[in-house]
Motif scaffolding. Structure first.
Motif, PDB file in Angstrom:
ATOM      1  N   ARG A 133       0.841  -1.193   0.000  1.00  0.00           N
ATOM      2  CA  ARG A 133       0.000   0.000   0.000  1.00  0.00           C
ATOM      3  C   ARG A 133       0.874   1.241   0.000  1.00  0.00           C
ATOM      4  NH1 ARG A 133      -4.860   1.450   4.239  1.00  0.00           N
ATOM      5  NH2 ARG A 133      -6.185   2.546   2.757  1.00  0.00           N
ATOM      6  N   ARG A 134       0.881   1.958  -1.090  1.00  0.00           N
ATOM      7  CA  ARG A 134       1.769   3.103  -1.223  1.00  0.00           C
ATOM      8  C   ARG A 134       1.164   4.343  -0.565  1.00  0.00           C
ATOM      9  NH1 ARG A 134       4.164   3.502  -7.167  1.00  0.00           N
ATOM     10  NH2 ARG A 134       5.744   4.665  -6.012  1.00  0.00           N
ATOM     11  N   THR A 135       2.044   5.239  -0.160  1.00  0.00           N
ATOM     12  CA  THR A 135       1.625   6.444   0.548  1.00  0.00           C
ATOM     13  C   THR A 135       1.206   7.524  -0.436  1.00  0.00           C
ATOM     14  OG1 THR A 135       3.177   5.942   2.323  1.00  0.00           O
ATOM     15  CG2 THR A 135       2.357   8.196   2.196  1.00  0.00           C
ATOM     16  N   ASN A 136      -0.023   8.020  -0.289  1.00  0.00           N
ATOM     17  CA  ASN A 136      -0.521   9.117  -1.103  1.00  0.00           C
ATOM     18  C   ASN A 136      -0.055  10.455  -0.531  1.00  0.00           C
ATOM     19  OD1 ASN A 136      -2.183   7.291  -2.674  1.00  0.00           O
ATOM     20  ND2 ASN A 136      -3.577   7.254  -0.925  1.00  0.00           N
ATOM     21  N   ILE A 137      -0.152  11.495  -1.355  1.00  0.00           N
ATOM     22  CA  ILE A 137       0.160  12.857  -0.920  1.00  0.00           C
ATOM     23  C   ILE A 137      -1.019  13.770  -1.264  1.00  0.00           C
ATOM     24  CG2 ILE A 137       1.735  14.814  -1.057  1.00  0.00           C
ATOM     25  CD1 ILE A 137       3.148  12.323  -0.039  1.00  0.00           C
ATOM     26  N   LEU A 138      -1.568  14.443  -0.254  1.00  0.00           N
ATOM     27  CA  LEU A 138      -2.530  15.522  -0.473  1.00  0.00           C
ATOM     28  C   LEU A 138      -1.794  16.822  -0.155  1.00  0.00           C
ATOM     29  CD1 LEU A 138      -5.311  16.660  -1.122  1.00  0.00           C
ATOM     30  CD2 LEU A 138      -5.976  16.234   1.261  1.00  0.00           C
ATOM     31  N   PHE A 139      -1.584  17.623  -1.182  1.00  0.00           N
ATOM     32  CA  PHE A 139      -0.678  18.761  -1.155  1.00  0.00           C
ATOM     33  C   PHE A 139      -1.515  20.031  -1.262  1.00  0.00           C
ATOM     34  CE2 PHE A 139       2.373  21.456  -3.659  1.00  0.00           C
ATOM     35  CZ  PHE A 139       3.495  21.367  -2.850  1.00  0.00           C
ATOM     36  N   ILE A 168      -0.702  14.446   4.441  1.00  0.00           N
ATOM     37  CA  ILE A 168      -1.373  15.709   4.142  1.00  0.00           C
ATOM     38  C   ILE A 168      -0.430  16.840   4.532  1.00  0.00           C
ATOM     39  CG2 ILE A 168      -3.418  17.138   4.512  1.00  0.00           C
ATOM     40  CD1 ILE A 168      -4.773  14.571   5.657  1.00  0.00           C
ATOM     41  N   VAL A 169      -0.140  17.702   3.578  1.00  0.00           N
ATOM     42  CA  VAL A 169       0.699  18.862   3.869  1.00  0.00           C
ATOM     43  C   VAL A 169      -0.063  20.121   3.494  1.00  0.00           C
ATOM     44  CG1 VAL A 169       1.868  18.599   1.630  1.00  0.00           C
ATOM     45  CG2 VAL A 169       2.882  20.044   3.390  1.00  0.00           C
ATOM     46  N   LEU A 170      -0.078  21.084   4.399  1.00  0.00           N
ATOM     47  CA  LEU A 170      -0.697  22.382   4.145  1.00  0.00           C
ATOM     48  C   LEU A 170       0.373  23.453   4.303  1.00  0.00           C
ATOM     49  CD1 LEU A 170      -4.107  23.759   5.176  1.00  0.00           C
ATOM     50  CD2 LEU A 170      -2.074  25.082   5.786  1.00  0.00           C
ATOM     51  N   TRP A 171       0.483  24.320   3.301  1.00  0.00           N
ATOM     52  CA  TRP A 171       1.516  25.353   3.330  1.00  0.00           C
ATOM     53  C   TRP A 171       1.009  26.653   2.725  1.00  0.00           C
ATOM     54  CZ3 TRP A 171       3.197  26.969  -1.614  1.00  0.00           C
ATOM     55  CH2 TRP A 171       2.816  26.136  -2.673  1.00  0.00           C
ATOM     56  N   GLY A 172       1.555  27.756   3.203  1.00  0.00           N
ATOM     57  CA  GLY A 172       1.320  29.052   2.603  1.00  0.00           C
ATOM     58  C   GLY A 172       2.536  29.458   1.786  1.00  0.00           C
ATOM     59  N   ASP A 173       2.322  30.114   0.651  1.00  0.00           N
ATOM     60  CA  ASP A 173       3.459  30.431  -0.230  1.00  0.00           C
ATOM     61  C   ASP A 173       4.288  31.612   0.256  1.00  0.00           C
ATOM     62  OD1 ASP A 173       1.486  32.287  -0.810  1.00  0.00           O
ATOM     63  OD2 ASP A 173       1.626  32.082  -2.983  1.00  0.00           O
ATOM     64  N   ASN A 174       3.700  32.464   1.075  1.00  0.00           N
ATOM     65  CA  ASN A 174       4.433  33.572   1.693  1.00  0.00           C
ATOM     66  C   ASN A 174       3.588  34.101   2.842  1.00  0.00           C
ATOM     67  OD1 ASN A 174       3.416  34.758  -1.330  1.00  0.00           O
ATOM     68  ND2 ASN A 174       2.562  35.817   0.460  1.00  0.00           N
ATOM     69  N   GLY A 175       4.206  34.943   3.655  1.00  0.00           N
ATOM     70  CA  GLY A 175       3.456  35.595   4.721  1.00  0.00           C
ATOM     71  C   GLY A 175       2.755  36.843   4.204  1.00  0.00           C
ATOM     72  N   TYR A 176       2.463  37.798   5.115  1.00  0.00           N
ATOM     73  CA  TYR A 176       1.627  38.920   4.707  1.00  0.00           C
ATOM     74  C   TYR A 176       1.655  40.007   5.775  1.00  0.00           C
ATOM     75  CZ  TYR A 176      -2.183  40.441   1.552  1.00  0.00           C
ATOM     76  OH  TYR A 176      -2.941  41.064   0.594  1.00  0.00           O
ATOM     77  N   HIS A 177       1.629  41.259   5.335  1.00  0.00           N
ATOM     78  CA  HIS A 177       1.420  42.387   6.239  1.00  0.00           C
ATOM     79  C   HIS A 177      -0.016  42.885   6.097  1.00  0.00           C
ATOM     80  CE1 HIS A 177       5.906  42.843   6.341  1.00  0.00           C
ATOM     81  NE2 HIS A 177       5.636  43.259   7.565  1.00  0.00           N
TER      82      HIS A 177
END
Length: 488
Positions: free
Chosen positions: A36-42, A316-325
């Motif tokens: 059973r291979r590991t899936n990626i939810l990106f 499952i990985v959740l990321w933001g592409d940059n921060g913010y002011h």
């Protein structure tokens, strides 16, 4: 940042020696059987700063992202390589830093400089995965998409082609920037991120029986701050906090800051000068509402993953592409080397991880995601990447880790042919040191040094103060030595 070849070779050898042990650990962490291979939810979220419940924000409403945080590891000190979407995403998806991709703007494709690079989704595709893109993963323009990365044509990857940033006719008919905020009683699917969530669920149902790398990109809370009215109604606008420290850092060089050009030009925002306090509060309200709207769409994805019985073999990985002011330092949006712009949210939930719900203070970077996801899936880590697998840090969240992380930004922003100046920045546990270098000859034109021991906001540039000479000297050496030495 230019680094010596011998250092690259040394790091590559070290990675090869460590690779077998790390891959064995990754297989233990993510697999319940050999077959059973590991899936990626990106999951990518555009312009999302660390304004989340799991990062300690007591005002924002993010139950679904917080739920994911309880299933995985929250990286308290994660940073992007350049605080604007195109270069940041190109760096993450190639596993190379901006000076390698040569992408410092919003119009250059990384394959111009590195035509044969194997991207993160392409690498999974080459290893037998169904690699799919729904929403914004690469930067928006059609010319910046990368068809070879995916197993099927991208879905809703280009905002201009999808539309649905606005619902109101007075806004949607404007050619370019209309209102910076829109509050309409409409269903989630009236806006693009609701459409993306529905499309991603349909793709998930289609590919669920095969190993997959499913990339889903949400556009809010990127400007304009548009979301259905019910998400605005979660908040009392009068209780939305105003910006902390709404003045520029003392003694900061002019090259380090900007005039918030990204916000200017919207029809309800002054083109120049001070922004009225009522508008500031409304804009911040819109940012909060947009986060909660996106959080709901992420919840739909998580629910579908559980419904399909895929939680126990999907990273499952959740990321933001940059921060913010949002008015801090009298700045709006991104495009600086400052903390609010480079500090990003990052959560990774891996099956069978024993550290669920744990935070780590280890310094990490978006460029680390490529080797980490390969490692978690039990795939060999390519030896020419610029990042470091975070798997050991996931196993031991208090492990001694990187000494520093690196980011950069060009000036002028929106340059024509090439930047005049590049700001190279190194962030350690307590300090940030930045050199603004002439792009042609590398000569340092100005420097910045900030202490974050009391606050993550830059209050004063300490670079000229004698009592900080030793700190400045150490960080300058670290910046000159480069990321390879910092990673050891």
């Amino acid at each position: 940042m230019k680094f010596e070849i011998k250092k690259i070779v040394a790091v590559s050898i070290a990675m090869l020696l460590l690779g077998t042990a790390k891959n064995l650990y990754a297989q233990t962490l993510t697999s319940d059987s050999a077959t059973r291979r590991t899936n990626i939810l990106f999951i990518a979220v555009d312009d999302l700063r660390n304004q989340l419940g799991c990062y300690g924000d007591s005002v924002v409403i993010t139950p679904n992202i917080d739920r994911l945080a309880k299933q995985g590891i929250v990286f308290n000190n994660a940073y992007c390589q350049q605080s604007v979407c195109g270069p940041s995403r190109a760096s993450l998806l190639t596993g190379r830093r901006p000076d390698v991709t040569r992408v410092w703007d919003l119009k250059t494709h990384f394959r111009k400089a590195i035509p044969n690079v194997i991207t993160l989704p392409q690498y999974f595709k080459q290893n037998g995965y169904q690699s799919w893109c729904v929403g914004k993963i690469y930067h928006d323009p059609a010319a910046l998409q990368d068809r070879i990365s995916w197993s099927a044509p991208e879905i809703m990857a280009v905002t201009g082609a999808v539309g649905h940033k606005y619902v109101l006719e007075k806004n949607s008919k404007v050619n370019g920037k209309a209102a910076a905020v829109e509050c309409v009683d409409a269903p989630d699917s009236a806006y693009v991120d609701g459409m993306v969530a529905n499309a991603a669920i349909n793709v998930l149902r289609k590919i669920k029986d095969k190993p997959f790398f499913l990339a889903v990109g949400f556009r809010r809370p990127h400007l304009p701050f548009t979301a259905p009215k019910k998400y605005w109604d979660y908040y009392d606008q009068n209780k939305i906090p105003m910006p902390e420290q709404a003045t520029l850092p003392q003694d900061a060089p002019e090259v380090a800051v900007h005039s918030s050009v990204e916000l200017r030009g919207y029809t309800d925002v002054p083109d120049s000068g001070p922004i009225p306090s009522e508008k500031i509060r409304e804009l911040r309200h819109g940012y909060y509402a947009s986060i909660t709207y996106t959080d709901t769409q992420i919840g739909k994805l998580l629910d579908e993953l559980k419904k399909q019985g895929l939680m126990d073999n999907t990273v499952i990985v959740l990321w933001g592409d940059n921060g913010y002011h949002l008015g801090e330092l009298d700045l709006w949006c991104k495009t600086t080397n400052y903390e609010s712009d480079t500090h990003i949210p990052l959560i990774i939930a891996a099956p069978n991880n024993k550290n669920n719900g744990v935070h780590t203070d280890g310094l990490v970077e978006l460029v680390d995601l490529y080797p980490t996801l390969a490692n978690l899936a039990g795939l060999p880590i390519p030896n020419d990447l610029d990042g470091t697998t975070m798997v050991p840090l996931m196993k031991d969240t208090k492990l001694a880790w990187k000494r520093a992380v690196f980011s950069q930004f060009p000036r002028p922003w929106m340059y024509k042919d090439q930047p005049e100046v590049m700001g190279y920045s190194v962030r350690t546990k307590d300090f940030r040191y930045t050199e603004w270098r002439n792009f042609k000859d590398g000569k340092v034109q100005s420097t910045e040094l900030y202490n974050y021991q009391k606050s993550r906001l830059e209050s004063r540039n300490l670079s000229a103060l004698k009592q900080y000479d030793h700190v400045k000297s150490e960080l300058k050496q670290l910046l000159d030595d480069g990321w390879q030495k910092a990673a050891l």
